[in-house]
Design an enzyme around this catalytic site. Structure first.
Site, PDB file in Angstrom:
ATOM      1  N   CYS A   5       0.738  -1.069   0.068  1.00 33.24           N
ATOM      2  CA  CYS A   5      -0.091  -0.136  -0.059  1.00 33.24           C
ATOM      3  C   CYS A   5       0.972   1.152  -0.144  1.00 33.24           C
ATOM      4  O   CYS A   5       1.602   1.571   0.897  1.00 33.24           O
ATOM      5  CB  CYS A   5      -0.839   0.124   1.342  1.00 33.24           C
ATOM      6  SG  CYS A   5      -1.847   1.509   1.611  1.00 33.24           S
ATOM      7  N   LYS A  57     -16.896  10.398   6.728  1.00 31.15           N
ATOM      8  CA  LYS A  57     -15.491  10.517   6.579  1.00 31.15           C
ATOM      9  C   LYS A  57     -15.313  11.898   5.844  1.00 31.15           C
ATOM     10  O   LYS A  57     -16.037  12.064   4.732  1.00 31.15           O
ATOM     11  CB  LYS A  57     -14.803   9.387   5.965  1.00 31.15           C
ATOM     12  CG  LYS A  57     -13.316   9.409   5.708  1.00 31.15           C
ATOM     13  CD  LYS A  57     -12.466   8.252   5.205  1.00 31.15           C
ATOM     14  CE  LYS A  57     -10.984   8.573   5.153  1.00 31.15           C
ATOM     15  NZ  LYS A  57     -10.498   7.132   4.491  1.00 31.15           N
TER      16      LYS A  57
END
Length: 507
Positions: free
Chosen positions: A125, A296
């Site tokens: 990642c 979010k």
């Protein structure tokens, strides 16, 4: 007595955001608290300038690496200065002394045969800048922390730190030191991370992929993995490996967000054990900020809270107050521009600032610009004084991260009581009758002295506004001795300062 507080060092691939502001402001509040009660403090914050993300961000802007890092470093420093973060050390990992120390740590561990070179195939990642196990990913194979950033399948040769030989030792340290990770929920989470055998930690990146970093001392074709490099800042800030660092290091408390618990709670302690260095005293972990409704924050949704915009419109203390009042350690907390304005108006403006303005202006106009001398105290006077002293006493002792909102709730509650007291005593009525004028003077003195005590405590949270309020009361705080909450400190028959509207209403 010493205390060393650290924030994470922040990636400079983007501008400072509310998460950066929060951790550094909370660290500042803890520092101000501990300085107030007599500790010698060192607070470090700063920027992580290495790694693939930063390298690519500079390239995207068409900037030379050095110019990009200088620009971002100044940007972060300016935001922390704007927020009244009283840091003692601003970290830049491009500093030569830091890079030399990191290489020295790697060489020490390498010489113990704890670092091995091997081929590795795995999922990477870029957002986290780390390899992921399948169990770390979501059902659709993405990183839960960076769901919009596609993970990569990587096959390359790298250097790895042996982790498993230290797992049981780290678990034992956690068992022997219950305060090592706080709060309890994150301590349990860390123990869960250590419940199964640990894979070796990749501590390098080939220069064919990443060039922005510390060269491996034992292989110049590789740079140091950005987390290994960044975590070492906590040591290099206090002069490690030179003599004199140990006294500070023994008191070290890391403030971190929950998303970086694994690097700080697993990687970092094992790095230290491998290098033969004592572990930090404590990890204080906090949750995250989300938008209104628990959504979010996202630029596309439009619910991002920009700390610079808030400071420009409402001032630093409005943001500091909201962050300190509304973060919960064990769950995410909501924030929005409207929430900040509402809290600023209702609490700072109506409950604290308005009472100061009313009482100080009354004293200024009715008692020749002076603080009146008090007469005998009534039961009501004694009750409000005792309540204020009790409410602020938490700021006269050592506080930990979860104590901050808890202590501020006590202050707001007692400010409600003070407003009730002021309204019920009605000094504007007492002044009309010569027989009750002394009683009026007493009510005003009690109110102003209680406000003085509240603002002395709030210097740890909203320092600029608190000092302005104390200047109005002509009651500066001595910096030469530890602060202890005390009544009857406000000088009687002393001149008041210039009265101003401390918290103008936000529209």
């Amino acid at each position: 007595m010493k205390s060393y507080i650290t924030t994470p060092i922040y990636y400079v691939n983007g501008s400072p955001h509310i998460g950066h502001a929060f951790t550094s402001v909370m660290a500042d509040i803890l520092k101000r608290n501990r300085v107030a009660i007599g500790y010698e403090l060192l607070l470090s914050t700063g920027v992580d300038e290495h790694g693939q993300k930063n390298q690519e961000a500079a390239a995207d802007l068409g900037m030379e690496i050095k110019d990009y890092l200088d620009m971002r470093g100044k940007e972060f420093r300016a935001v922390f200065d704007m927020l009244d973060v009283s840091y003692d050390y601003f970290v830049r990992t491009s500093r030569e002394g830091h890079k030399t120390a990191v290489a020295g740590m790697e060489q020490t561990i390498f010489d113990k045969d704890l670092i091995v070179k091997k081929q590795y195939t795995g999922t990477y990642c870029k957002g986290c800048e780390e390899f992921k196990r399948e169990s770390d990913l979501t059902e659709d194979g993405q990183c839960p922390l960076h769901p919009t950033m596609k993970v990569e399948q990587t096959d390359e040769t790298n250097y790895f730190l042996k982790m498993e030989p230290f797992r049981e030792r780290l678990l034992q340290h956690i068992a022997d030191n219950p305060d090592f990770v706080q709060p309890q929920a994150f301590r349990n989470e860390l123990k869960q991370m250590l419940a199964e055998p640990l894979e070796d930690l990749c501590i390098s990146r080939p220069k064919t992929r990443v060039t922005l970093g510390v060269d491996l001392p034992f292989d110049p074709d590789f740079v140091t993995y950005v987390w290994f490099d960044a975590l070492a800042n906590y040591l290099t800030n206090v002069g490690w490996p030179d003599e004199g660092y140990a006294d500070w290091w023994a008191t070290c408390e890391h403030l971190i967000g929950k998303d970086i618990l694994k690097p700080h709670g697993v990687y970092w302690p094992i790095m230290l054990m491998a290098a033969g260095i004592p572990l930090p005293k404590k990890l204080s972990v906090h949750s995250h900020w989300v938008g209104a409704g628990g959504v979010k924050m996202s630029k596309s949704i439009g619910n991002v809270v920009d700390p610079i915009e808030i400071v420009d419109t409402l001032g630093a203390d409005a943001l500091r107050w909201y962050l300190a009042r509304h973060m919960r350690s064990d769950s995410d907390s909501q924030i929005s521009v409207d929430f900040i304005k509402q809290t600023y108006n209702s609490e700072l403006g109506n409950k604290i600032g308005n009472l100061l303005s009313r009482a100080a202006k009354f004293s200024k106009s009715r008692f020749d610009g002076k603080v009146p001398a008090a007469g005998p105290l009534s039961a009501e006077d004694e009750a409000i004084r005792a309540a204020v002293a009790e409410a602020v006493k938490g700021f006269g002792a050592w506080i930990d991260l979860p104590d901050i909102p808890h202590n501020l709730q006590k202050v707001i509650t007692v400010c409600d009581d003070m407003n009730t007291y002021f309204a019920e005593q009605a000094p504007w009525e007492l002044i009309k009758n010569p027989e009750t004028e002394e009683r009026c003077r007493t009510v005003i003195y009690v109110t102003l002295d209680c406000l003085r005590l509240v603002f002395e405590a709030l210097r740890q949270v909203i320092p600029t506004s608190a000092d302005r309020a104390l200047a109005m009361l002509n009651a500066p705080v001595s910096e030469d001795k530890a602060w202890k909450p005390a009544l009857d400190v406000l000088g009687q028959e002393t001149d008041l300062g210039e009265i101003e509207n401390l918290f103008p209403r936000a529209q």
